[in-house]
Design an enzyme around this catalytic site. Sequence first.
Site, PDB file in Angstrom:
ATOM      1  N   SER A 102       0.809  -1.226   0.000  1.00 36.84           N
ATOM      2  CA  SER A 102       0.000   0.000   0.000  1.00 36.84           C
ATOM      3  C   SER A 102       0.837   1.269   0.000  1.00 36.84           C
ATOM      4  CB  SER A 102      -0.873  -0.009   1.262  1.00 36.84           C
ATOM      5  OG  SER A 102      -1.436   1.258   1.490  1.00 36.84           O
TER       6      SER A 102
ATOM      7  N   GLU B   8       0.190   3.629   1.777  1.00 36.17           N
ATOM      8  CA  GLU B   8       0.273   4.075   3.175  1.00 36.17           C
ATOM      9  C   GLU B   8       1.672   3.833   3.752  1.00 36.17           C
ATOM     10  OE1 GLU B   8      -2.005   5.469   5.786  1.00 36.17           O
ATOM     11  OE2 GLU B   8      -2.548   6.256   3.840  1.00 36.17           O
TER      12      GLU B   8
ATOM     13  N   TYR C 220      -1.457   0.458  10.714  1.00 39.25           N
ATOM     14  CA  TYR C 220      -1.744  -0.190   9.429  1.00 39.25           C
ATOM     15  C   TYR C 220      -0.543  -0.054   8.491  1.00 39.25           C
ATOM     16  CZ  TYR C 220      -3.645  -0.778   4.699  1.00 39.25           C
ATOM     17  OH  TYR C 220      -3.847  -1.167   3.392  1.00 39.25           O
TER      18      TYR C 220
HETATM   19  P1  NAP Z   1     -11.497  -4.448   2.049  1.00 40.02           P
HETATM   20  O1  NAP Z   1     -12.682  -4.104   1.180  1.00 40.02           O
HETATM   21  O2  NAP Z   1     -11.442  -3.913   3.435  1.00 40.02           O
HETATM   22  O3  NAP Z   1     -11.399  -6.057   2.087  1.00 40.02           O
HETATM   23  C1  NAP Z   1     -10.572  -6.703   3.020  1.00 40.02           C
HETATM   24  C2  NAP Z   1     -10.859  -8.183   2.971  1.00 40.02           C
HETATM   25  O4  NAP Z   1     -10.044  -8.869   3.933  1.00 40.02           O
HETATM   26  C3  NAP Z   1     -12.307  -8.576   3.297  1.00 40.02           C
HETATM   27  O5  NAP Z   1     -12.697  -9.610   2.427  1.00 40.02           O
HETATM   28  C4  NAP Z   1     -12.211  -9.093   4.722  1.00 40.02           C
HETATM   29  O6  NAP Z   1     -13.218 -10.010   5.077  1.00 40.02           O
HETATM   30  C5  NAP Z   1     -10.861  -9.794   4.636  1.00 40.02           C
HETATM   31  N1  NAP Z   1     -10.280 -10.117   5.938  1.00 40.02           N
HETATM   32  C6  NAP Z   1     -10.047  -9.288   6.991  1.00 40.02           C
HETATM   33  N2  NAP Z   1      -9.477  -9.955   8.003  1.00 40.02           N
HETATM   34  C7  NAP Z   1      -9.358 -11.247   7.597  1.00 40.02           C
HETATM   35  C8  NAP Z   1      -8.855 -12.425   8.187  1.00 40.02           C
HETATM   36  N3  NAP Z   1      -8.358 -12.430   9.433  1.00 40.02           N
HETATM   37  N4  NAP Z   1      -8.847 -13.562   7.473  1.00 40.02           N
HETATM   38  C9  NAP Z   1      -9.364 -13.593   6.233  1.00 40.02           C
HETATM   39  N5  NAP Z   1      -9.871 -12.509   5.601  1.00 40.02           N
HETATM   40  C10 NAP Z   1      -9.866 -11.352   6.292  1.00 40.02           C
HETATM   41  O7  NAP Z   1     -10.143  -4.012   1.332  1.00 40.02           O
HETATM   42  P2  NAP Z   1      -9.850  -3.672  -0.220  1.00 40.02           P
HETATM   43  O8  NAP Z   1     -10.068  -2.222  -0.423  1.00 40.02           O
HETATM   44  O9  NAP Z   1     -10.530  -4.653  -1.076  1.00 40.02           O
HETATM   45  O10 NAP Z   1      -8.274  -3.889  -0.258  1.00 40.02           O
HETATM   46  C11 NAP Z   1      -7.718  -5.173  -0.570  1.00 40.02           C
HETATM   47  C12 NAP Z   1      -6.291  -5.219  -0.061  1.00 40.02           C
HETATM   48  O11 NAP Z   1      -5.525  -4.175  -0.646  1.00 40.02           O
HETATM   49  C13 NAP Z   1      -6.134  -5.031   1.458  1.00 40.02           C
HETATM   50  O12 NAP Z   1      -5.032  -5.815   1.860  1.00 40.02           O
HETATM   51  C14 NAP Z   1      -5.788  -3.560   1.596  1.00 40.02           C
HETATM   52  O13 NAP Z   1      -5.084  -3.335   2.791  1.00 40.02           O
HETATM   53  C15 NAP Z   1      -4.946  -3.355   0.361  1.00 40.02           C
HETATM   54  N6  NAP Z   1      -4.927  -2.015  -0.213  1.00 40.02           N
HETATM   55  C16 NAP Z   1      -6.094  -1.383  -0.499  1.00 40.02           C
HETATM   56  C17 NAP Z   1      -6.052  -0.144  -1.117  1.00 40.02           C
HETATM   57  C18 NAP Z   1      -7.318   0.583  -1.502  1.00 40.02           C
HETATM   58  O14 NAP Z   1      -7.242   1.785  -1.776  1.00 40.02           O
HETATM   59  N7  NAP Z   1      -8.454  -0.082  -1.570  1.00 40.02           N
HETATM   60  C19 NAP Z   1      -4.813   0.439  -1.455  1.00 40.02           C
HETATM   61  C20 NAP Z   1      -3.642  -0.269  -1.170  1.00 40.02           C
HETATM   62  C21 NAP Z   1      -3.701  -1.509  -0.556  1.00 40.02           C
HETATM   63  P3  NAP Z   1     -14.626  -9.557   5.744  1.00 40.02           P
HETATM   64  O15 NAP Z   1     -15.552  -9.279   4.577  1.00 40.02           O
HETATM   65  O16 NAP Z   1     -15.001 -10.739   6.535  1.00 40.02           O
HETATM   66  O17 NAP Z   1     -14.357  -8.331   6.556  1.00 40.02           O
HETATM   67  O1  F7E Z   2      -8.940   8.362   4.029  1.00 36.66           O
HETATM   68  C1  F7E Z   2      -9.285  11.875   5.119  1.00 36.66           C
HETATM   69  C2  F7E Z   2      -8.393  10.980   5.957  1.00 36.66           C
HETATM   70  O2  F7E Z   2     -10.015   6.328   5.000  1.00 36.66           O
HETATM   71  C3  F7E Z   2      -8.408   9.182   3.025  1.00 36.66           C
HETATM   72  C4  F7E Z   2      -7.248   2.283   2.577  1.00 36.66           C
HETATM   73  O3  F7E Z   2      -7.797   1.578   1.484  1.00 36.66           O
HETATM   74  O4  F7E Z   2      -6.038   3.752   1.126  1.00 36.66           O
HETATM   75  C5  F7E Z   2      -6.980   3.728   2.173  1.00 36.66           C
HETATM   76  O5  F7E Z   2      -6.497   4.430   3.310  1.00 36.66           O
HETATM   77  C6  F7E Z   2      -8.120  10.578   3.591  1.00 36.66           C
HETATM   78  C7  F7E Z   2      -7.355  10.565   4.919  1.00 36.66           C
HETATM   79  O6  F7E Z   2      -8.321   6.101   3.126  1.00 36.66           O
HETATM   80  C8  F7E Z   2     -12.600  11.673   6.575  1.00 36.66           C
HETATM   81  O7  F7E Z   2      -7.868  11.701   7.080  1.00 36.66           O
HETATM   82  C9  F7E Z   2     -11.247  13.234   5.913  1.00 36.66           C
HETATM   83  O8  F7E Z   2      -6.324  11.524   4.864  1.00 36.66           O
HETATM   84  O9  F7E Z   2     -10.534   6.977   2.618  1.00 36.66           O
HETATM   85  P1  F7E Z   2      -9.552   6.894   3.699  1.00 36.66           P
HETATM   86  P2  F7E Z   2      -6.784   5.973   3.560  1.00 36.66           P
HETATM   87  O10 F7E Z   2      -6.590   6.219   5.004  1.00 36.66           O
HETATM   88  O11 F7E Z   2      -5.979   6.802   2.604  1.00 36.66           O
HETATM   89  C10 F7E Z   2      -4.761   3.166   1.435  1.00 36.66           C
HETATM   90  C11 F7E Z   2      -3.896   3.259   0.197  1.00 36.66           C
HETATM   91  C12 F7E Z   2      -4.875   1.810   2.005  1.00 36.66           C
HETATM   92  O12 F7E Z   2      -3.995   0.968   1.818  1.00 36.66           O
HETATM   93  C13 F7E Z   2      -5.956   1.591   3.020  1.00 36.66           C
HETATM   94  O13 F7E Z   2      -6.240   0.206   3.170  1.00 36.66           O
HETATM   95  O14 F7E Z   2      -9.370  11.209   3.871  1.00 36.66           O
HETATM   96  N1  F7E Z   2     -10.628  12.056   5.685  1.00 36.66           N
HETATM   97  N2  F7E Z   2     -12.438  13.018   6.464  1.00 36.66           N
HETATM   98  C14 F7E Z   2     -11.437  11.072   6.082  1.00 36.66           C
HETATM   99  N3  F7E Z   2     -11.299   9.711   6.032  1.00 36.66           N
HETATM  100  C15 F7E Z   2     -12.330   8.955   6.484  1.00 36.66           C
HETATM  101  N4  F7E Z   2     -12.234   7.614   6.410  1.00 36.66           N
HETATM  102  N5  F7E Z   2     -13.462   9.517   7.004  1.00 36.66           N
HETATM  103  C16 F7E Z   2     -13.650  10.869   7.062  1.00 36.66           C
HETATM  104  O15 F7E Z   2     -14.681  11.351   7.535  1.00 36.66           O
END
Ligand code: NAP
Ligand code: F7E
Length: 326
Positions: A124, A126, A148
């Site tokens: 990620s 992050e 995270y």
């Molecule tokens: P998500 O919607 O939160 O999905 C996470 C998945 O992990 C869900 O299916 C969840 O199951 C499962 N999970 C959580 N804990 C588990 C456990 N102990 N054992 C088995 N499964 C478990 O996340 P996403 O947005 O699809 O992201 C997919 C991956 O990419 C994650 O690793 C995330 O950290 C990473 N990532 C996401 C982003 C982004 O912007 N979306 C960017 C960079 C990296 P439940 O349905 O049961 O909760």
């Molecule tokens: O926040 C700001 C908050 O929670 C984005 C995950 O998929 O992407 C995701 O992480 C920004 C932050 O995503 C609210 O402070 C303002 O700066 O949508 P987010 P994230 O933290 O960037 C990365 C790449 C991952 O890997 C993670 O799994 O938005 N913000 N106001 C807020 N954020 C939330 N959630 N809620 C608010 O009300």
Amino acid sequence: MSGTALITGITGQDGAYLAKLLLDKGYQVHGMMRRSSTETLERIADIRDEITIHQGDLLDQLSLVRLLEQIEPTEVYNLAAQSFVPTSWSQPILTAETTGLGVTRVLEAIRQVNPNIKMYQASSSEMFGKVQETPQTEATPFYPRSPYGVAKVYGYWITINYRESYNLFASNGILFNHESPLRGLEFVTRKITDGVARIKLGLQKELLLGNLDAKRDWGFAGDFVNAMWLMLQANEPGDFVVATGEQHSVREFCEIAFSTVGLNLDDHVGIDPRFYRPAEVETLLGNPAKAKTELGWEPQVTFEQLVTMMVEQDLKRVEREIKLGN
Ligand code: NAP
Ligand code: F7E
């Protein structure tokens, strides 16, 4: 010939898009989900009959070993994680166990059962946290700002370590934020588009957010899962930044979302300090040049198209809910 894929995290946003992509490519698709007392299959309801779901958990080594023995996958996509950044402060140990150590469990199961299985690790942006240079590339040093982010740095390095120690084909995708109508409701983009739909349809008046000045490089999840697949089709494993190369603030996201339905954000958005984070990632901007050159990957959906798509889908969904009396 297509292969057999196992997706951990199949019930999540990316799991749903990746499963559809792999089915279209002719794969046999297996998904791992953890046991739950309620169904969590909404995102994959439309393909439920075309995939095989297995129970397993990243916290349980034996379940991973058993699944690899049973399914005999050619590719494993490790998407499962505790992925919500704020929860990583309230549940840091669980986050480390799942998002960090969970990666070692998957790698170890592969090493033990069949080291020829290719593995994708969902790393990620992050990990860049308090960014050390802009834009961020594969060479930018990490400075994670949340439990995270720290757990993802561990997952990133253990993936490289297993690649180098045991010659596994294991690749890290360093994915920047990617969104879609299937995004979880607590993430800021979906919180905004759901809020806009509810305000437009008279169900709520105000949307409370945190830091509107945070900037992200937001892309479309449907585009990003294609990069995951491409990484496992490359000749060599590696680590790739996947991003759009364009940055916008939370405020800009709001402006477009509200204007899509003819509303003004200043009339509806309030600030609630509860949504500020103990340590914020203020800005992220990726340079996807390596993915473009080596994988031929490019995003297709623009920022404006993404915001509009999400607002329109939420409007339709909330309208349906109103009709059904929910
Ligand atoms: P998500 O919607 O939160 O999905 C996470 C998945 O992990 C869900 O299916 C969840 O199951 C499962 N999970 C959580 N804990 C588990 C456990 N102990 N054992 C088995 N499964 C478990 O996340 P996403 O947005 O699809 O992201 C997919 C991956 O990419 C994650 O690793 C995330 O950290 C990473 N990532 C996401 C982003 C982004 O912007 N979306 C960017 C960079 C990296 P439940 O349905 O049961 O909760
Ligand atoms: O926040 C700001 C908050 O929670 C984005 C995950 O998929 O992407 C995701 O992480 C920004 C932050 O995503 C609210 O402070 C303002 O700066 O949508 P987010 P994230 O933290 O960037 C990365 C790449 C991952 O890997 C993670 O799994 O938005 N913000 N106001 C807020 N954020 C939330 N959630 N809620 C608010 O009300």
